[in-house]
Design a protein around this motif. Sequence first.
Motif, PDB file in Angstrom:
ATOM      1  N   ILE A  50       0.860  -1.171   0.000  1.00 54.59           N
ATOM      2  CA  ILE A  50       0.000   0.000   0.000  1.00 54.59           C
ATOM      3  C   ILE A  50       0.901   1.227   0.000  1.00 54.59           C
ATOM      4  O   ILE A  50       1.783   1.359   0.862  1.00 54.59           O
ATOM      5  N   VAL A  51       0.691   2.116  -0.948  1.00 54.72           N
ATOM      6  CA  VAL A  51       1.516   3.317  -1.098  1.00 54.72           C
ATOM      7  C   VAL A  51       0.681   4.531  -0.705  1.00 54.72           C
ATOM      8  O   VAL A  51      -0.384   4.767  -1.271  1.00 54.72           O
ATOM      9  N   ILE A  52       1.172   5.293   0.264  1.00 50.69           N
ATOM     10  CA  ILE A  52       0.469   6.467   0.755  1.00 50.69           C
ATOM     11  C   ILE A  52       1.191   7.722   0.284  1.00 50.69           C
ATOM     12  O   ILE A  52       2.360   7.951   0.644  1.00 50.69           O
ATOM     13  N   ASN A  53       0.502   8.526  -0.527  1.00 48.26           N
ATOM     14  CA  ASN A  53       1.046   9.818  -0.937  1.00 48.26           C
ATOM     15  C   ASN A  53       0.465  10.879  -0.015  1.00 48.26           C
ATOM     16  O   ASN A  53      -0.729  11.138  -0.020  1.00 48.26           O
ATOM     17  N   LYS A 110      -7.268  -2.307   3.899  1.00 52.97           N
ATOM     18  CA  LYS A 110      -6.355  -2.692   2.824  1.00 52.97           C
ATOM     19  C   LYS A 110      -5.011  -3.154   3.386  1.00 52.97           C
ATOM     20  O   LYS A 110      -4.413  -4.121   2.905  1.00 52.97           O
ATOM     21  N   LEU A 111      -4.551  -2.472   4.434  1.00 56.56           N
ATOM     22  CA  LEU A 111      -3.271  -2.827   5.026  1.00 56.56           C
ATOM     23  C   LEU A 111      -3.321  -4.197   5.685  1.00 56.56           C
ATOM     24  O   LEU A 111      -2.319  -4.918   5.706  1.00 56.56           O
ATOM     25  N   ASP A 112      -4.482  -4.574   6.209  1.00 58.62           N
ATOM     26  CA  ASP A 112      -4.641  -5.907   6.789  1.00 58.62           C
ATOM     27  C   ASP A 112      -4.240  -6.995   5.801  1.00 58.62           C
ATOM     28  O   ASP A 112      -3.693  -8.027   6.185  1.00 58.62           O
ATOM     29  N   GLU A 113      -4.529  -6.757   4.521  1.00 59.35           N
ATOM     30  CA  GLU A 113      -4.296  -7.779   3.498  1.00 59.35           C
ATOM     31  C   GLU A 113      -2.987  -7.570   2.747  1.00 59.35           C
ATOM     32  O   GLU A 113      -2.638  -8.374   1.885  1.00 59.35           O
ATOM     33  N   ALA A 114      -2.243  -6.505   3.060  1.00 60.27           N
ATOM     34  CA  ALA A 114      -1.011  -6.185   2.338  1.00 60.27           C
ATOM     35  C   ALA A 114       0.212  -6.723   3.077  1.00 60.27           C
ATOM     36  O   ALA A 114       0.132  -7.156   4.226  1.00 60.27           O
ATOM     37  N   ASP A 115       1.349  -6.664   2.396  1.00 56.69           N
ATOM     38  CA  ASP A 115       2.605  -7.138   2.967  1.00 56.69           C
ATOM     39  C   ASP A 115       3.560  -5.999   3.305  1.00 56.69           C
ATOM     40  O   ASP A 115       4.561  -6.215   3.986  1.00 56.69           O
ATOM     41  N   GLY A 116       3.264  -4.808   2.800  1.00 51.72           N
ATOM     42  CA  GLY A 116       4.149  -3.680   3.050  1.00 51.72           C
ATOM     43  C   GLY A 116       3.425  -2.359   2.949  1.00 51.72           C
ATOM     44  O   GLY A 116       2.334  -2.264   2.381  1.00 51.72           O
ATOM     45  N   LYS A 174       0.019  -5.294  12.530  1.00 49.55           N
ATOM     46  CA  LYS A 174       0.931  -4.765  11.512  1.00 49.55           C
ATOM     47  C   LYS A 174       2.305  -5.412  11.601  1.00 49.55           C
ATOM     48  O   LYS A 174       3.186  -5.129  10.800  1.00 49.55           O
ATOM     49  N   SER A 175       2.492  -6.281  12.583  1.00 46.06           N
ATOM     50  CA  SER A 175       3.784  -6.915  12.804  1.00 46.06           C
ATOM     51  C   SER A 175       4.286  -7.647  11.567  1.00 46.06           C
ATOM     52  O   SER A 175       3.544  -8.392  10.928  1.00 46.06           O
ATOM     53  N   MET A 176       5.543  -7.400  11.220  1.00 45.91           N
ATOM     54  CA  MET A 176       6.254  -8.024  10.111  1.00 45.91           C
ATOM     55  C   MET A 176       5.744  -7.587   8.740  1.00 45.91           C
ATOM     56  O   MET A 176       6.120  -8.180   7.722  1.00 45.91           O
ATOM     57  N   LYS A 177       4.894  -6.573   8.699  1.00 45.78           N
ATOM     58  CA  LYS A 177       4.624  -5.905   7.428  1.00 45.78           C
ATOM     59  C   LYS A 177       5.765  -4.904   7.237  1.00 45.78           C
ATOM     60  O   LYS A 177       6.143  -4.192   8.158  1.00 45.78           O
ATOM     61  N   VAL A 178       6.331  -4.871   6.058  1.00 46.09           N
ATOM     62  CA  VAL A 178       7.526  -4.068   5.816  1.00 46.09           C
ATOM     63  C   VAL A 178       7.145  -2.602   5.619  1.00 46.09           C
ATOM     64  O   VAL A 178       6.178  -2.293   4.926  1.00 46.09           O
TER      65      VAL A 178
END
Length: 204
Positions: free
Chosen positions: A4-7, A71-77, A109-113
């Motif tokens: 997930i990219v946050i601008n 969305k972050l729940d399902e993302a890796d970074g 959020k642990s271990m999400k980069v």
Amino acid sequence: MKVIVINGSAHTEGCTARALQEVENQLTSSGIEVERINVAVQPVRGCIGCRKCAEIKRCVFDDIVNEVAGKLDEADGLLIGSPVYYAGVNGQLRAFLDRLFYSSSSKSKSMKVGAVVVSSRRAGSTTAYDEIIKYFSIASMPIVTSTYWNEVHGSNAAEVEQDLEGLQTLRNLGRNMAFLMKAIDSNRDSIPALERSERTNFIR
């Protein structure tokens, strides 16, 4: 895998966006899916410390923060970009991050980069960088580094194109982020459990 990219800039085609694009290009070329979200063009209010999130597992203000949390729940970074305002993070982005990291979501959020990109005309970028990485450090998120501070300089996107070292640093950041995400994913079964039972309280 997904990032997930946050601008955090209201200029959706400005310096911060150009910086993020350089990282995104490396992620996609490494087989990582990216989704960019422009938070500064939406109304975001600050955290009021009501702690209702502990009960309902989402922020009481139902806006872009809850959407991104899902969305972050399902993302890796998570990749965060911010312009520099008065040697610090964009105020709207700070309000967004306060609530995103404080409110309880369904998954850790642990271990999400986590990775950060900042842009400034001249100075203040490392201060803004330090502000953002603190969110990762209290959430047990591995922080991606590069070959210099993750920053670009310029007053507009065209000037960022002239910052060859800055863009090079961001390409290295993207490669490192993809590598770290894949390394963690390949060892997901051995991720250590976290202790969370103790809270400092000086009145017993």
